[in-house]
Design a protein around this motif. Structure first.
Motif, mmCIF file in Angstrom:
data_model
loop_
_atom_site.group_PDB
_atom_site.id
_atom_site.type_symbol
_atom_site.label_atom_id
_atom_site.label_comp_id
_atom_site.label_asym_id
_atom_site.label_seq_id
_atom_site.Cartn_x
_atom_site.Cartn_y
_atom_site.Cartn_z
ATOM 1 N N PHE A 1 -6.167 -5.773 54.786
ATOM 2 C CA PHE A 1 -7.170 -6.116 53.778
ATOM 3 C C PHE A 1 -6.509 -6.263 52.410
ATOM 4 N N MET B 1 -4.719 -9.505 52.324
ATOM 5 C CA MET B 1 -5.698 -10.588 52.166
ATOM 6 C C MET B 1 -6.058 -10.766 50.695
ATOM 7 N N CYS B 2 -6.364 -9.677 50.022
ATOM 8 C CA CYS B 2 -6.770 -9.743 48.608
ATOM 9 C C CYS B 2 -5.662 -10.332 47.745
ATOM 10 N N PHE C 1 -7.967 -12.072 60.882
ATOM 11 C CA PHE C 1 -7.851 -10.743 61.465
ATOM 12 C C PHE C 1 -7.810 -10.823 62.997
#
Length: 735
Positions: free
Chosen positions: A552, A555-556, A643
């Motif tokens: 995550f 991803m950010c 994902f």
């Protein structure tokens, strides 16, 4: 809700293949127009000749003095590649908005004065070349050489560059004239290229990044970096320039920062002597832009000149226009097809959205929804094999994975994305009770089928790649095929049309070359400071606590780095910062790079800075932020699919055929349930909050990939379907 029969029903798709002229791009006439066209055309032909090893001497036996000898040395080729784009870019793109009646300006006198040091620097670089060819052993420690490089080359070059850039910012421009300041910048670009090609032809090429490098390399690189960033600002906006500027500042303040951001103290001369090498500007991003990207831009220009783009859109209308909410589904098909030949999400929006967005509004979509659908569909074009907005080529360059393997791996994720967007717009049309377009508004499918030979260039490209031909040879064959198939249409490509296609390619290439070169600056900073390796260690420490949290976080970062940047640059930067950390987590290189690539792509529809959504909002007339939020919703599958790569590698064609088919089928059912839950439409009727929550849960179970979760998701979906069918419901609107 249907389209108004009194409105004009003529479907005009000719604009799809028309050349797009940006707001700050000059439009010349007469002899000036011809000169710029010749420069742009020769620039594109030069690349085609170098990549294919064309030689007039070998063809005819005639030796024409002054022509480059092919194959060119790699660094020299990349230097010329960037210099040509800088020259064309400064001549064509204004530094500020145009104003009428501004052909003369007092600042022009200062610009003409700045031309003197620019030309002097160029002549000095030529003199250096003459001295070296005469036997002078060039080095970075001789006081006489150092003094000449500083005062006779570097100082005049930097002064001219600074004046040219500043005057460009201050002086209003007339659209039909070239400003003297832009001529100054063009000469500076030539001077930088001349010097670097001269010095890199000596042993000093091996001294870059050391105290023994000639100071002239650093000075030329400072000017070259400034020129690249200024052109990037003109053609791609401030976002990438600001990010590159932050990275450049980091080089010199990194030793004062705490934690993993702390970097060694680096002198400016050492840094800039290395940044204009294959560790930075001349590195992977320019390697790709000077080969694969420019080749496929030429291919796209030939398709555009032969009106294949218009056929793609007409074919999409014939195939999908009759379905409910037809223009939205046309946008999905057309943008997927156009995405194969268009290098940017925003460019894809403008090419197809100018036609599909007004039609979507006409059949009942709200302006923000119409813009959002086009933005999401056009963004998906960047993940559509075989070309993938040039991302596949950069991925192959960075990872060493064969291009064909990357293109095959991209098939299921691309299908999942477009299937998800299709379901989203279909459920939206169902909720609003929309119908499709009438037969008299659409091209005839049978007529389109008879013109299916226009797909031949794409099929030849794919076939040649999988037959083992190199990407260069396959792209060249496909380009030639585009010219040949045009002879079966009313738009036959003769010498004039071919020349126009090369001119168009030269012009189209400017933005992506500038962006790749600017991204190379960032890659150079990451390479020299080691910040990428330190970021990887941070990811590893997070993964020790929770691997999903590490993904995550990655991803950010990928989305943040990509905001406001074209896809190619966004991926190149994210691949340098994020992907190595994911690989160190034990994730296969292909999976890690696809993870990063997808999020770099969808940054174009991620609020608050969503370039594709903003471009679509400009056409639809909707609020840009509302459009970007809606496009995020429409393309939400793209935020989940990456994902899936991590948890189920069969999505990337890694596994047995049974595993791949199971992964594909269950994932498609999963995105169907996801779309249904997000849109609130299930089994022909609106779904309440509780039902939507259950649908989303079932979707996540199907997407997870294991046999157990697939069975749970399928059982939940079946139960919900029978429960909905057993309840009385209003009839679904006819399609």
């Amino acid at each position: 809700m249907t389209s108004d029969p009194n409105t004009d029903t003529t479907l005009d798709t000719k604009a799809v293949d028309e050349e797009l002229v940006e707001e700050n791009r000059s439009v010349f006439a007469g002899h000036l127009r011809l000169v710029i066209a010749i420069i742009a055309g020769l620039y594109a032909v030069f690349h085609m000749a170098v990549l294919n090893g064309w030689s007039i001497r070998e063809w005819t036996g005639v030796d024409i003095p002054g022509l480059p000898v092919f194959p060119m040395e790699t660094w020299n080729f990349r230097i010329v590649h960037i210099a040509g784009a800088l020259i064309l870019g400064f001549l064509l793109y204004s530094a500020r908005p145009f104003r009428q009646g501004q052909r003369r300006h007092p600042l022009d006198w200062l610009a003409w004065a700045a031309m003197l040091p620019a030309v002097f620097a160029w002549i000095t670089a030529l003199r250096f070349a003459s001295d070296i060819s005469g036997g002078v052993l060039w080095n970075g420690v001789d006081p006489g050489i150092r003094s000449a490089e500083i005062w006779q080359f570097g100082a005049p070059l930097l002064v001219a560059t600074a004046i040219g850039i500043l005057i460009g910012w201050l002086r209003p421009r007339d659209r039909g004239a070239i400003a003297p300041a832009d001529l100054v910048l063009s000469v500076c670009a030539i001077a930088v290229a001349t010097y670097l090609m001269t010095i890199y032809g000596t042993l000093m090429r091996n001294a870059t990044g050391t105290p023994f490098a000639p100071i002239g390399i650093s000075l030329a690189a400072v000017a070259g970096t400034a020129l690249i960033m200024e052109l990037t600002r003109r053609v791609a906006g401030l976002a990438l320039v600001i990010i590159a500027g932050i990275f450049l500042i980091y080089v010199f303040v990194g030793d004062m920062l705490p934690g993993f951001l702390n970097a060694p103290n680096i002198e400016w001369a050492r840094f800039f002597s290395q940044v204009y090498t294959d560790a930075g500007i001349l590195g992977p991003t320019t390697a790709v832009s000077s080969t694969y990207i420019i080749l496929f831009i030429i291919f796209a220009a030939f398709l555009q000149a032969s009106h294949v783009g218009e056929y793609f859109v007409n074919f999409a209308f014939a195939a999908a226009g009759r379905a409910r909410g037809g223009p939205a589904k046309v946008a999905i098909f057309a943008s997927g097809l156009m995405g194969m030949i268009n290098g940017t999400s925003a460019g894809n929006v403008v090419a197809t959205g100018s036609l599909t967005i007004p039609l979507m509004k006409r059949v009942g979509y709200r302006p923000k929804t119409a813009g959002a659908v086009e933005a999401a569909a056009s963004t998906g074009g960047q993940i559509m094999p075989p070309i993938m907005g040039a991302g596949a080529f950069i991925m192959a360059e960075i990872t060493g994975i064969p291009y064909t393997d990357i293109a095959i791996a991209a098939i299921i994720p691309a299908v999942l994305y477009f299937v998800s967007v299709y379901f989203m717009v279909d459920f939206e049309a169902a909720k609003l009770g929309m119908r499709g377009m009438r037969d008299d508004e659409l091209p005839k499918l049978g007529e389109m089928a008879r013109k299916a030979f226009l797909f031949l260039p794409i099929l030849i490209l794919i076939g040649a790649l999988f037959m083992g031909y190199s990407v260069i040879r396959a792209g060249t064959l496909a380009t030639a095929a585009a010219a040949v198939v045009s002879w079966l249409t009313p738009f036959r490509m003769g010498p004039r049309a071919i020349a126009k296609a090369f001119e168009l390619a030269g012009t189209m290439s400017i933005q992506i070359i500038a962006v790749c070169a600017c991204a190379g600056i960032i890659v150079g900073v990451i390479s020299l400071t080691g910040v990428g390796a330190r970021f990887s260690s941070v990811l590893l420490s997070i993964a020790d606590a929770n691997q999903l949290l590490a993904l995550f976080f990655a991803m950010c970062i990928a989305i943040l780095l990509g905001m406001g940047m074209p896809t190619t640059a966004a991926y190149a930067v994210a691949a340098s910062v994020v992907a190595p950390g994911l690989v160190q987590l034990g994730i296969p290189a292909l999976t890690a790079h696809f993870f990063v690539f997808y999020f770099a792509v969808v940054s174009a529809i991620t609020p608050p800075v969503a370039l594709a959504s903003y471009a679509a909002a400009g056409i639809s007339g909707a609020n840009p932020m509302a459009t970007s939020v809606t496009s995020f919703k429409v393309g939400i599958a793209a935020f989940i699919v990456p994902f899936m790569f991590f948890y189920h590698s069969a999505i990337l064609m890694d596994g047995t055929w049974l595993q791949i088919v199971q992964a594909a089928v269950t994932a498609i059912l999963g995105v169907f349930l996801l779309s249904s839950g997000v849109q609130g439409w299930w089994a022909g009727r609106a779904a309440g909050l509780v039902l939507r929550a259950i649908l989303l849960t079932a979707a996540l179970c199907m997407i997870a990939g294991s046999l157990l979760t697939d069975l749970i998701g399928a059982a939940m979906a079946a139960a919900l379907f029978f429960w909905a069918r057993m309840r009385p419901t209003a009839p679904e609107p006819a399609q």
